[in-house]
Scaffold this active site. Structure first.
Site, PDB file in Angstrom:
ATOM      1  N   GLY A   1       0.832  -1.213   0.000  1.00  0.00           N
ATOM      2  CA  GLY A   1       0.000   0.000   0.000  1.00  0.00           C
ATOM      3  C   GLY A   1       0.856   1.249   0.000  1.00  0.00           C
ATOM      4  O   GLY A   1       1.841   1.329   0.729  1.00  0.00           O
TER       5      GLY A   1
ATOM      6  N   ARG B   1       1.011  -5.051  -5.306  1.00  0.00           N
ATOM      7  CA  ARG B   1       1.138  -6.252  -4.473  1.00  0.00           C
ATOM      8  C   ARG B   1       1.367  -7.385  -5.480  1.00  0.00           C
ATOM      9  O   ARG B   1       0.500  -7.661  -6.299  1.00  0.00           O
ATOM     10  CB  ARG B   1      -0.135  -6.478  -3.656  1.00  0.00           C
ATOM     11  CG  ARG B   1      -0.500  -5.279  -2.755  1.00  0.00           C
ATOM     12  CD  ARG B   1      -1.563  -5.650  -1.750  1.00  0.00           C
ATOM     13  NE  ARG B   1      -2.159  -4.481  -1.107  1.00  0.00           N
ATOM     14  CZ  ARG B   1      -1.664  -3.845  -0.039  1.00  0.00           C
ATOM     15  NH1 ARG B   1      -0.546  -4.260   0.505  1.00  0.00           N
ATOM     16  NH2 ARG B   1      -2.292  -2.812   0.487  1.00  0.00           N
TER      17      ARG B   1
ATOM     18  N   ASP C   1       4.770  -4.681   6.158  1.00  0.00           N
ATOM     19  CA  ASP C   1       5.082  -6.029   6.603  1.00  0.00           C
ATOM     20  C   ASP C   1       5.319  -7.026   5.442  1.00  0.00           C
ATOM     21  O   ASP C   1       6.339  -7.711   5.390  1.00  0.00           O
ATOM     22  CB  ASP C   1       3.869  -6.477   7.427  1.00  0.00           C
ATOM     23  CG  ASP C   1       4.192  -7.578   8.370  1.00  0.00           C
ATOM     24  OD1 ASP C   1       4.820  -7.290   9.386  1.00  0.00           O
ATOM     25  OD2 ASP C   1       3.837  -8.725   8.056  1.00  0.00           O
TER      26      ASP C   1
ATOM     27  N   THR D   1       4.204   2.527   5.661  1.00  0.00           N
ATOM     28  CA  THR D   1       2.812   2.084   5.759  1.00  0.00           C
ATOM     29  C   THR D   1       2.052   3.020   6.690  1.00  0.00           C
ATOM     30  O   THR D   1       2.598   3.430   7.715  1.00  0.00           O
ATOM     31  CB  THR D   1       2.686   0.644   6.289  1.00  0.00           C
ATOM     32  OG1 THR D   1       1.326   0.407   6.685  1.00  0.00           O
ATOM     33  CG2 THR D   1       3.566   0.362   7.490  1.00  0.00           C
TER      34      THR D   1
ATOM     35  N   ASP E   1      -0.211   2.091   8.527  1.00  0.00           N
ATOM     36  CA  ASP E   1      -0.716   1.292   9.653  1.00  0.00           C
ATOM     37  C   ASP E   1       0.127   1.400  10.932  1.00  0.00           C
ATOM     38  O   ASP E   1      -0.342   1.045  12.014  1.00  0.00           O
ATOM     39  CB  ASP E   1      -0.794  -0.191   9.259  1.00  0.00           C
ATOM     40  CG  ASP E   1      -1.704  -0.432   8.073  1.00  0.00           C
ATOM     41  OD1 ASP E   1      -2.584   0.401   7.828  1.00  0.00           O
ATOM     42  OD2 ASP E   1      -1.518  -1.456   7.381  1.00  0.00           O
TER      43      ASP E   1
ATOM     44  N   ASP F   1       2.431  -0.511  11.920  1.00  0.00           N
ATOM     45  CA  ASP F   1       2.459  -1.813  12.591  1.00  0.00           C
ATOM     46  C   ASP F   1       3.794  -2.544  12.468  1.00  0.00           C
ATOM     47  O   ASP F   1       3.842  -3.762  12.567  1.00  0.00           O
ATOM     48  CB  ASP F   1       1.319  -2.699  12.045  1.00  0.00           C
ATOM     49  CG  ASP F   1       1.431  -2.923  10.542  1.00  0.00           C
ATOM     50  OD1 ASP F   1       2.230  -2.229   9.890  1.00  0.00           O
ATOM     51  OD2 ASP F   1       0.721  -3.799  10.024  1.00  0.00           O
TER      52      ASP F   1
ATOM     53  N   ARG G   1      -5.340  -2.313   8.974  1.00  0.00           N
ATOM     54  CA  ARG G   1      -5.287  -3.763   8.754  1.00  0.00           C
ATOM     55  C   ARG G   1      -5.601  -4.474  10.060  1.00  0.00           C
ATOM     56  O   ARG G   1      -6.750  -4.527  10.441  1.00  0.00           O
ATOM     57  CB  ARG G   1      -3.928  -4.196   8.199  1.00  0.00           C
ATOM     58  CG  ARG G   1      -4.013  -5.529   7.483  1.00  0.00           C
ATOM     59  CD  ARG G   1      -2.707  -5.918   6.852  1.00  0.00           C
ATOM     60  NE  ARG G   1      -2.298  -5.052   5.794  1.00  0.00           N
ATOM     61  CZ  ARG G   1      -2.633  -5.222   4.523  1.00  0.00           C
ATOM     62  NH1 ARG G   1      -3.373  -6.236   4.167  1.00  0.00           N
ATOM     63  NH2 ARG G   1      -2.232  -4.384   3.609  1.00  0.00           N
TER      64      ARG G   1
HETATM   65  O1  F6P Z   1      -1.457  -1.501   4.701  1.00  0.00           O
HETATM   66  C1  F6P Z   1      -2.057  -0.309   4.306  1.00  0.00           C
HETATM   67  C2  F6P Z   1      -3.534  -0.514   4.052  1.00  0.00           C
HETATM   68  O2  F6P Z   1      -4.087   0.734   3.682  1.00  0.00           O
HETATM   69  C3  F6P Z   1      -4.330  -1.140   5.199  1.00  0.00           C
HETATM   70  O3  F6P Z   1      -4.634  -0.212   6.213  1.00  0.00           O
HETATM   71  C4  F6P Z   1      -5.520  -1.667   4.462  1.00  0.00           C
HETATM   72  O4  F6P Z   1      -6.101  -2.746   5.171  1.00  0.00           O
HETATM   73  C5  F6P Z   1      -4.947  -2.131   3.159  1.00  0.00           C
HETATM   74  O5  F6P Z   1      -3.734  -1.417   2.977  1.00  0.00           O
HETATM   75  C6  F6P Z   1      -5.827  -1.911   1.976  1.00  0.00           C
HETATM   76  O6  F6P Z   1      -5.188  -2.449   0.865  1.00  0.00           O
HETATM   77  P1  F6P Z   1      -5.618  -2.185  -0.653  1.00  0.00           P
HETATM   78  O7  F6P Z   1      -5.246  -0.773  -1.001  1.00  0.00           O
HETATM   79  O8  F6P Z   1      -4.846  -3.184  -1.428  1.00  0.00           O
HETATM   80  O9  F6P Z   1      -7.097  -2.369  -0.711  1.00  0.00           O
END
Ligand code: F6P
Length: 326
Positions: A14, A75, A106, A129, A131, A133, A175
């Site tokens: 992300g 990803r 992560d 990130t 998050d 985390d 997340r």
């Molecule tokens: O890890 C960052 C994040 O924004 C999380 O908070 C969220 O769960 C996820 O990515 C969403 O991912 P995507 O943009 O692939 O939907």
């Protein structure tokens, strides 16, 4: 210093505000130290599809203030396979890249760890990130900006919540981590936060109602961290409709809004320090570490520690929120 002459840089997973500031810092610090830099587009995918461009200082001009990532991100499932990583390695060799800087969360650092072990490549990770985390750094790149975005939103929601005497559940990202929800609640003056870290410990909705909703206030805002463990904001709104039908309840899901925007000063400085430290680490022959900042000092955290090592959330913060929301 070892034989490293050319560094590849990529952003993965992300996107997070401040990633561009990190790209700029890595590129310029490398060039300052007579190293070459190659920008790899779309994360690990670009290593497989060979989307690589030599970066000069001008390639990173005028980007420190931009959200998102100029290198784009992805990803990449293929990189999780040995066959995918073999292609990635061959691409690196063709381009003469001898070390990698990976900016991501992560999953991205897990990829870097496996790749580094398989092919004996120096890999340095930067925590990118929203998050927050990752273990071993006080904050991650993008977290502060996302928090400020949450504040802007909650300030606005409060206007309408107060006017209508409503109970709002505002779902924020994270997340499986509650940092955005808990600190977002403290900073915005919300009445409670429902976070995954405590989801098995207590019924956080019941606690919130019991601890004071409607004792002194006619409206309330509760921040809910997205997560399978919490069930998300809709879950709590449904529960309130069934269990406390006297309350007029609404839901706002902030979603990807939280990932965008110009990075705050905090994130720009953090990303700049981490980016510069990544090059220092490579020149010191460090490998397979994430760079973090703890207590205002740069630290090197082995990937094995940074990844999947649950970063604890301070219970003190929960107590602060509870006391201030009476
Ligand atoms: O890890 C960052 C994040 O924004 C999380 O908070 C969220 O769960 C996820 O990515 C969403 O991912 P995507 O943009 O692939 O939907």
């Amino acid at each position: 210093m070892g034989a490293v002459k050319c560094i590849g840089i990529l952003t993965s997973g992300g996107d997070a505000p401040g990633m561009n500031a990190a790209i700029r810092a890595v590129t310029r610090t490398a060039i300052y130290n007579d190293l070459r830099v190659k920008g790899i587009y779309r994360g690990y995918k670009g290593l497989i599809t060979d989307e690589i461009v030599e970066f000069k200082s001008q390639n990173v001009s005028n980007i420190i203030q931009l959200g998102g990532t100029i290198l784009k991100t992805a990803r990449c499932n293929e990189f999780t396979t040995p066959e995918g990583r073999k292609i990635a390695y061959e691409t690196m060799q063709r381009h003469g890249i001898d070390a990698l800087v990976v900016i991501g969360g992560d999953g991205s650092l897990t990829g870097a760890r496996i790749f580094a072990q398989e092919y004996n490549i120096p890999c340095i990770g930067l925590p990118g990130t929203i998050d927050n985390d990752l273990y071993g750094t006080d904050t991650t790149i993008g977290y502060d900006t996302a928090l400020n975005t949450i504040l802007d939103a909650v300030d606005k929601i409060r206007d309408t919540a107060t006017s209508h005497d409503r109970l709002f559940f505002v779902e924020v990202m994270g997340r499986d981590a509650g940092f955005l929800a808990l600190n977002g609640a403290i900073a915005s003056g919300a009445e409670a936060a429902i976070i995954p870290e405590f989801s098995t410990e207590v019924d956080q909705l019941e606690e919130f109602i019991k601890n004071g909703f409607r004792k002194s206030k006619n409206s309330s805002i509760v921040l809910v961290a997205e997560s399978e463990l919490t069930g998300g904001a809709m879950h709590y709104a449904e529960r309130v409709k069934n269990e406390y039908p006297q309350y007029d309840v609404r839901v706002t899901i902030l979603g990807h809004l939280q990932r965008g925007g110009s990075p705050t000063a905090h994130d720009r400085i953090l990303a700049s320090r981490l980016g510069a430290a990544a090059i220092d680490a490579i020149m010191e022959d460090q490998r397979n570490v994430m760079i973090g900042i703890e207590n205002d000092e740069v630290v090197y955290v082995p990937f094995s520690k940074a990844i999947k090592n649950d970063k604890p959330i301070k219970r003190e913060l929960v107590n602060v929120l509870r006391a201030l929301s009476i």
